[in-house]
Design an enzyme around this catalytic site. Structure first.
Site, PDB file in Angstrom:
ATOM      1  N   CYS A   1       3.951  19.945  -7.720  1.00 28.12           N
ATOM      2  CA  CYS A   1       4.914  19.025  -8.332  1.00 28.12           C
ATOM      3  C   CYS A   1       5.995  19.841  -9.035  1.00 28.12           C
ATOM      4  CB  CYS A   1       4.190  18.122  -9.331  1.00 28.12           C
ATOM      5  SG  CYS A   1       5.322  17.092 -10.287  1.00 28.12           S
TER       6      CYS A   1
ATOM      7  N   HIS B   1       0.809  -1.223   0.000  1.00 28.82           N
ATOM      8  CA  HIS B   1       0.000   0.000   0.000  1.00 28.82           C
ATOM      9  C   HIS B   1       0.839   1.270   0.000  1.00 28.82           C
ATOM     10  CE1 HIS B   1      -3.608  -2.490   1.730  1.00 28.82           C
ATOM     11  NE2 HIS B   1      -3.386  -2.714   0.447  1.00 28.82           N
TER      12      HIS B   1
HETATM   13  P1  OAD Z   1      -7.384  -3.277  10.299  1.00 26.26           P
HETATM   14  O1  OAD Z   1      -7.512  -2.096  11.183  1.00 26.26           O
HETATM   15  O2  OAD Z   1      -8.505  -3.581   9.372  1.00 26.26           O
HETATM   16  O3  OAD Z   1      -7.136  -4.580  11.174  1.00 26.26           O
HETATM   17  C1  OAD Z   1      -6.168  -4.603  12.188  1.00 26.26           C
HETATM   18  C2  OAD Z   1      -6.129  -5.994  12.771  1.00 26.26           C
HETATM   19  O4  OAD Z   1      -5.072  -6.034  13.718  1.00 26.26           O
HETATM   20  C3  OAD Z   1      -7.400  -6.411  13.490  1.00 26.26           C
HETATM   21  O5  OAD Z   1      -7.780  -7.715  13.039  1.00 26.26           O
HETATM   22  C4  OAD Z   1      -6.987  -6.458  14.959  1.00 26.26           C
HETATM   23  O6  OAD Z   1      -7.655  -7.489  15.693  1.00 26.26           O
HETATM   24  C5  OAD Z   1      -5.512  -6.755  14.855  1.00 26.26           C
HETATM   25  N1  OAD Z   1      -4.693  -6.307  15.988  1.00 26.26           N
HETATM   26  C6  OAD Z   1      -4.922  -5.271  16.821  1.00 26.26           C
HETATM   27  N2  OAD Z   1      -3.920  -5.133  17.698  1.00 26.26           N
HETATM   28  C7  OAD Z   1      -3.026  -6.122  17.417  1.00 26.26           C
HETATM   29  C8  OAD Z   1      -1.763  -6.514  17.948  1.00 26.26           C
HETATM   30  N3  OAD Z   1      -1.214  -5.826  18.962  1.00 26.26           N
HETATM   31  N4  OAD Z   1      -1.127  -7.577  17.400  1.00 26.26           N
HETATM   32  C9  OAD Z   1      -1.687  -8.271  16.372  1.00 26.26           C
HETATM   33  N5  OAD Z   1      -2.868  -7.929  15.828  1.00 26.26           N
HETATM   34  C10 OAD Z   1      -3.530  -6.882  16.328  1.00 26.26           C
HETATM   35  O7  OAD Z   1      -6.003  -3.111   9.508  1.00 26.26           O
HETATM   36  P2  OAD Z   1      -5.522  -3.828   8.164  1.00 26.26           P
HETATM   37  O8  OAD Z   1      -6.040  -5.214   8.085  1.00 26.26           O
HETATM   38  O9  OAD Z   1      -4.072  -3.604   8.063  1.00 26.26           O
HETATM   39  O10 OAD Z   1      -5.302   0.508   3.539  1.00 26.26           O
HETATM   40  O11 OAD Z   1      -6.239  -2.955   7.080  1.00 26.26           O
HETATM   41  C11 OAD Z   1      -5.990  -3.161   5.728  1.00 26.26           C
HETATM   42  C12 OAD Z   1      -5.954  -1.855   4.984  1.00 26.26           C
HETATM   43  O12 OAD Z   1      -7.148  -1.109   5.233  1.00 26.26           O
HETATM   44  C13 OAD Z   1      -4.840  -0.917   5.421  1.00 26.26           C
HETATM   45  O13 OAD Z   1      -3.608  -1.182   4.785  1.00 26.26           O
HETATM   46  C14 OAD Z   1      -5.366   0.418   4.977  1.00 26.26           C
HETATM   47  C15 OAD Z   1      -6.795   0.283   5.424  1.00 26.26           C
HETATM   48  O14 OAD Z   1      -7.710   1.093   4.758  1.00 26.26           O
HETATM   49  C16 OAD Z   1      -4.587   1.474   2.971  1.00 26.26           C
HETATM   50  O15 OAD Z   1      -3.988   2.318   3.600  1.00 26.26           O
HETATM   51  C17 OAD Z   1      -4.587   1.400   1.479  1.00 26.26           C
END
Ligand code: OAD
Length: 246
Positions: free
Chosen positions: A151, A121
């Site tokens: 830019c 990303h």
């Molecule tokens: P989310 O916020 O959707 O999910 C975060 C996950 O991390 C959840 O399942 C939590 O349970 C878990 N979590 C929380 N604390 C934790 C810890 N200490 N250790 C392990 N796990 C933990 O974030 P992403 O899945 O990364 O996109 O979201 C995907 C994308 O959605 C991101 O990259 C972003 C967002 O919109 C862009 O920026 C393009």
């Protein structure tokens, strides 16, 4: 429950020759970077993703969006990689190939010492031309002043080099991630809700291709049905223990 899961995960890693790690926002939570979808503290519980993470939102109010990313950059510059990032950085020589594929834009894997991280990303600290004229600025210190800055090549706005909703991922980064996922013995998935594709498809691709899948997440996620082993604990607590005996 966690002890048994940890032992099973360790056993899978001990047998594996190649390993791909897929990380999401939970990986950086213990560094102090907010996740996106946590009901109370998540970025998208407070802000509208279409305003802050889409081309349309940027066009509607570029100064507001630029300032919001500036404050995120400042926050990320203040935090440090956690024990989980450092544990992963120590793994490059244990597996061949080994790769970290991350959805995170905070650069914390690289700051912890991991090389060649595949950033699906983008990266918050990089800047590029909104009109895609080809300008990309890697160092923040080289970004001109302005909210948003212009830019230097074409005069259009500059924007953060992150992937917004509705945008394509860099095809070469995605190709590399898919190729690695299709060939690894183990995929370790850490801290992602599994709700955003194509990243969330990688564990399924790995599993279909014969890999074992380990999921580390203190909460249920959309990827749990793909897991051979679920470790219901946090990244900074789990990852150092996972590799103690591998
Ligand atoms: P989310 O916020 O959707 O999910 C975060 C996950 O991390 C959840 O399942 C939590 O349970 C878990 N979590 C929380 N604390 C934790 C810890 N200490 N250790 C392990 N796990 C933990 O974030 P992403 O899945 O990364 O996109 O979201 C995907 C994308 O959605 C991101 O990259 C972003 C967002 O919109 C862009 O920026 C393009």
């Amino acid at each position: 429950m966690t002890a048994g899961a940890l032992a099973s995960a360790r056993a899978l890693l001990q047998k594996a020759r190649s390993c791909v790690v897929l990380t999401g926002a939970g990986m950086s939570a213990e560094s102090g970077v907010a996740t996106f979808r946590d009901a109370q503290t998540g970025v998208w519980s407070k802000f509208d993703p279409m305003q802050l993470a889409s081309r349309e939102g940027f066009e509607a109010d570029p100064a507001f969006v630029w300032r919001w990313y500036s404050s995120r950059r400042e926050k990320v510059a203040e935090v440090r990689p956690n024990a989980g990032h450092f544990a992963l950085a120590g793994l490059e020589r244990r597996f061949s190939p080994f790769a970290i594929v991350t959805q995170n834009v905070d650069g914390l894997h690289t700051r912890a010492g991991s090389a060649g991280v595949l950033e699906l990303h983008g990266n918050l600290m990089r800047t590029k031309c909104f009109a895609e004229c080809g300008v990309r600025i890697d160092k923040l210190a080289e970004v001109p002043a302005g909210e948003p800055p212009a830019c230097p090549a074409c005069g259009q706005w500059l924007r953060p080099d992150v992937v917004w909703f509705g945008e394509m991922l860099d095809p070469s980064v995605l190709d590399d991630a898919e190729r690695l996922a299709a060939r690894c013995d183990v995929m370790l998935v850490v801290g992602t809700s599994g709700m955003v594709y194509p990243a969330a498809g990688l564990p399924y691709l790995a599993r279909r291709s014969g890999a074992k899948v380990i999921v580390v997440n203190p909460n249920p996620s959309d990827i749990d049905d793909c897991a051979d082993v679920l470790v219901p604990d946090t990244a900074a607590r789990t990852l150092p223990k996972l590799f103690e005996a591998t």
